[in-house]
Design a protein around this motif. Sequence first.
Motif, short mmCIF file in Angstrom:
data_model
loop_
_atom_site.label_atom_id
_atom_site.label_comp_id
_atom_site.label_asym_id
_atom_site.label_seq_id
_atom_site.Cartn_x
_atom_site.Cartn_y
_atom_site.Cartn_z
N VAL A 1 2.28 -23.85 -5.04
CA VAL A 1 3.14 -22.81 -4.47
C VAL A 1 3.32 -23.08 -2.96
CG1 VAL A 1 3.32 -20.34 -3.94
CG2 VAL A 1 2.43 -21.09 -6.16
N PRO A 2 4.54 -23.03 -2.45
CA PRO A 2 4.76 -23.22 -1.01
C PRO A 2 4.31 -21.97 -0.25
CG PRO A 2 6.85 -22.75 -2.11
CD PRO A 2 5.82 -22.87 -3.20
N LEU A 3 3.17 -22.04 0.38
CA LEU A 3 2.58 -20.86 1.00
C LEU A 3 3.08 -20.66 2.43
CD1 LEU A 3 -1.14 -21.38 -0.12
CD2 LEU A 3 0.60 -19.94 -1.20
N PRO A 4 3.26 -19.40 2.84
CA PRO A 4 3.62 -19.13 4.23
C PRO A 4 2.39 -19.29 5.13
CG PRO A 4 3.21 -17.08 3.07
CD PRO A 4 3.09 -18.18 2.04
N ALA A 5 2.60 -19.20 6.41
CA ALA A 5 1.46 -19.24 7.34
C ALA A 5 0.64 -17.97 7.17
CB ALA A 5 1.97 -19.34 8.77
N TYR A 6 -0.67 -18.11 7.21
CA TYR A 6 -1.56 -16.95 7.08
C TYR A 6 -2.90 -17.31 7.71
CZ TYR A 6 -3.84 -19.63 3.40
OH TYR A 6 -4.52 -20.61 2.72
N ASP A 7 -3.64 -16.28 8.08
CA ASP A 7 -4.97 -16.48 8.65
C ASP A 7 -5.99 -15.87 7.70
OD1 ASP A 7 -7.31 -16.68 10.04
OD2 ASP A 7 -6.69 -15.43 11.74
N PRO A 8 -6.73 -16.71 6.96
CA PRO A 8 -7.63 -16.18 5.94
C PRO A 8 -8.95 -15.63 6.47
CG PRO A 8 -7.81 -18.55 6.02
CD PRO A 8 -6.74 -18.18 7.01
N GLU A 9 -9.24 -15.84 7.74
CA GLU A 9 -10.55 -15.46 8.25
C GLU A 9 -10.77 -13.95 8.12
OE1 GLU A 9 -13.41 -15.92 12.21
OE2 GLU A 9 -11.39 -16.75 12.19
N LEU A 10 -11.92 -13.59 7.58
CA LEU A 10 -12.24 -12.18 7.40
C LEU A 10 -12.35 -11.50 8.77
CD1 LEU A 10 -13.07 -10.09 5.17
CD2 LEU A 10 -15.44 -10.61 5.79
N PRO A 11 -11.55 -10.46 9.03
CA PRO A 11 -11.59 -9.82 10.35
C PRO A 11 -12.87 -9.01 10.55
CG PRO A 11 -10.18 -8.57 8.86
CD PRO A 11 -10.59 -9.81 8.11
N ARG A 12 -13.37 -9.04 11.76
CA ARG A 12 -14.53 -8.21 12.11
C ARG A 12 -14.10 -6.90 12.73
NH1 ARG A 12 -17.94 -10.17 8.66
NH2 ARG A 12 -18.05 -12.45 8.79
N ALA A 13 -12.86 -6.87 13.22
CA ALA A 13 -12.30 -5.65 13.80
C ALA A 13 -10.83 -5.59 13.39
CB ALA A 13 -12.44 -5.69 15.32
N PRO A 14 -10.22 -4.41 13.34
CA PRO A 14 -8.83 -4.29 12.91
C PRO A 14 -7.87 -5.05 13.80
CG PRO A 14 -9.88 -2.13 13.02
CD PRO A 14 -10.82 -3.10 13.66
N ARG A 15 -6.84 -5.62 13.20
CA ARG A 15 -5.81 -6.31 13.97
C ARG A 15 -5.01 -5.31 14.80
NH1 ARG A 15 -2.06 -9.11 10.12
NH2 ARG A 15 -3.53 -10.85 10.24
N ASP A 16 -4.73 -4.13 14.21
CA ASP A 16 -3.93 -3.11 14.89
C ASP A 16 -4.65 -1.77 14.75
OD1 ASP A 16 -2.01 -1.34 15.81
OD2 ASP A 16 -0.34 -2.36 14.83
N PRO A 17 -5.62 -1.50 15.63
CA PRO A 17 -6.44 -0.29 15.51
C PRO A 17 -5.63 1.00 15.54
CG PRO A 17 -7.39 -1.80 17.11
CD PRO A 17 -6.03 -2.33 16.77
N GLU A 18 -4.60 1.06 16.40
CA GLU A 18 -3.81 2.29 16.50
C GLU A 18 -3.04 2.55 15.22
OE1 GLU A 18 -1.36 2.35 19.95
OE2 GLU A 18 -3.04 2.12 21.35
N ARG A 19 -2.43 1.51 14.69
CA ARG A 19 -1.68 1.67 13.43
C ARG A 19 -2.63 2.04 12.30
NH1 ARG A 19 2.15 3.77 10.83
NH2 ARG A 19 3.00 2.59 9.06
N LEU A 20 -3.80 1.43 12.27
CA LEU A 20 -4.75 1.72 11.21
C LEU A 20 -5.23 3.17 11.30
CD1 LEU A 20 -6.31 0.46 8.84
CD2 LEU A 20 -8.15 -0.06 10.44
N ALA A 21 -5.48 3.63 12.51
CA ALA A 21 -5.92 5.02 12.69
C ALA A 21 -4.83 5.98 12.22
CB ALA A 21 -6.26 5.27 14.15
N ALA A 22 -3.58 5.65 12.53
CA ALA A 22 -2.46 6.51 12.11
C ALA A 22 -2.34 6.54 10.59
CB ALA A 22 -1.16 6.02 12.75
N LEU A 23 -2.48 5.37 9.97
CA LEU A 23 -2.42 5.31 8.51
C LEU A 23 -3.58 6.06 7.88
CD1 LEU A 23 -1.44 1.53 8.10
CD2 LEU A 23 -0.03 3.49 7.40
N GLY A 24 -4.77 5.91 8.45
CA GLY A 24 -5.94 6.61 7.94
C GLY A 24 -5.74 8.11 7.98
N LYS A 25 -5.15 8.59 9.06
CA LYS A 25 -4.91 10.04 9.20
C LYS A 25 -3.81 10.51 8.26
CE LYS A 25 -3.87 13.61 12.63
NZ LYS A 25 -3.57 13.89 14.06
#
Length: 302
Positions: A261-285
Amino acid sequence: MLLDSASLYFRAYFGVPESVTAPDGTPVNAVRGLLDFVSRLVADYRPDDLVACMDADWRPQWRVDLIPSYKAHRVAEEHPGEEADEEVVPDTLSPQVPVIEEVLDALGIARVGVAPYEADDVIGTLAARAAGPVDIVTGDRDLFQLVDDARGVRVVYPVKGVGNATVMDGTALREKYGVDGSGYADLALLRGDPSDGLPGVPGIGEKTAAKLLDAYGDLAGIMAAVDDPSSRLTPAQRRRLAEARPYVEVAPKVVRVAADVPLPAYDPELPRAPRDPERLAALGKQWGLGGSLERLLTTLRG
């Protein structure tokens, strides 16, 4: 670690009550259940990389062209006699999928889906490219075909939940099915799979298929035996396999997952902190993700 995301959020949806809702009353049982699954998997297996593999196309036309019955029973029956494009999914699950995708993106967990391929194909491609051991998390037996002890590829197969999973390696596969990972696709092809609309070869069940594969090596060896009068196939087996030849000729491309499969660019590394903390907090709420999100964030930090 490669997640068969749809398989997991389906399990989460049916395993967590619909009474688990957002503040506006919208069910979020699949979202919260999946977050808890990921948290448990990360805690138990400590992967370095994690990719959520998605169904960009759950019923690719190129597979349907080869076997028209492929997943046909899952197609919505809103228009009898007509071809529909939507899979029958619970009404309260479909709206949760975009939420799952948004939350994964805000977390920074890689999410990969490529049309016209299924998540299985993305998983097959990632597993083929992996330099180190791979754990594939899925409730779909089709992916047993990727088990490879030499390369450290295993399937984590949830029984009731991911905390109660069977790890399928080569030994477990041989004990249960009598084949290695490389032989599982041929076994499934011969046996058939009603859940995927694969007819199989009439009269050839799982045990007979395993015996034939043991005797003749692989599907090509079995079909060569059909044309060999000296082979030890029974007359009934010879007849059934001969009659099923048109199916057997096209089924491998349908049953075997793609590895290119022709894969797009991606970063597989497991994050230790959120990429977008503000967006995540908004979604969580917004969606009332509460303890499920907090548990996952704590696990990622650990």
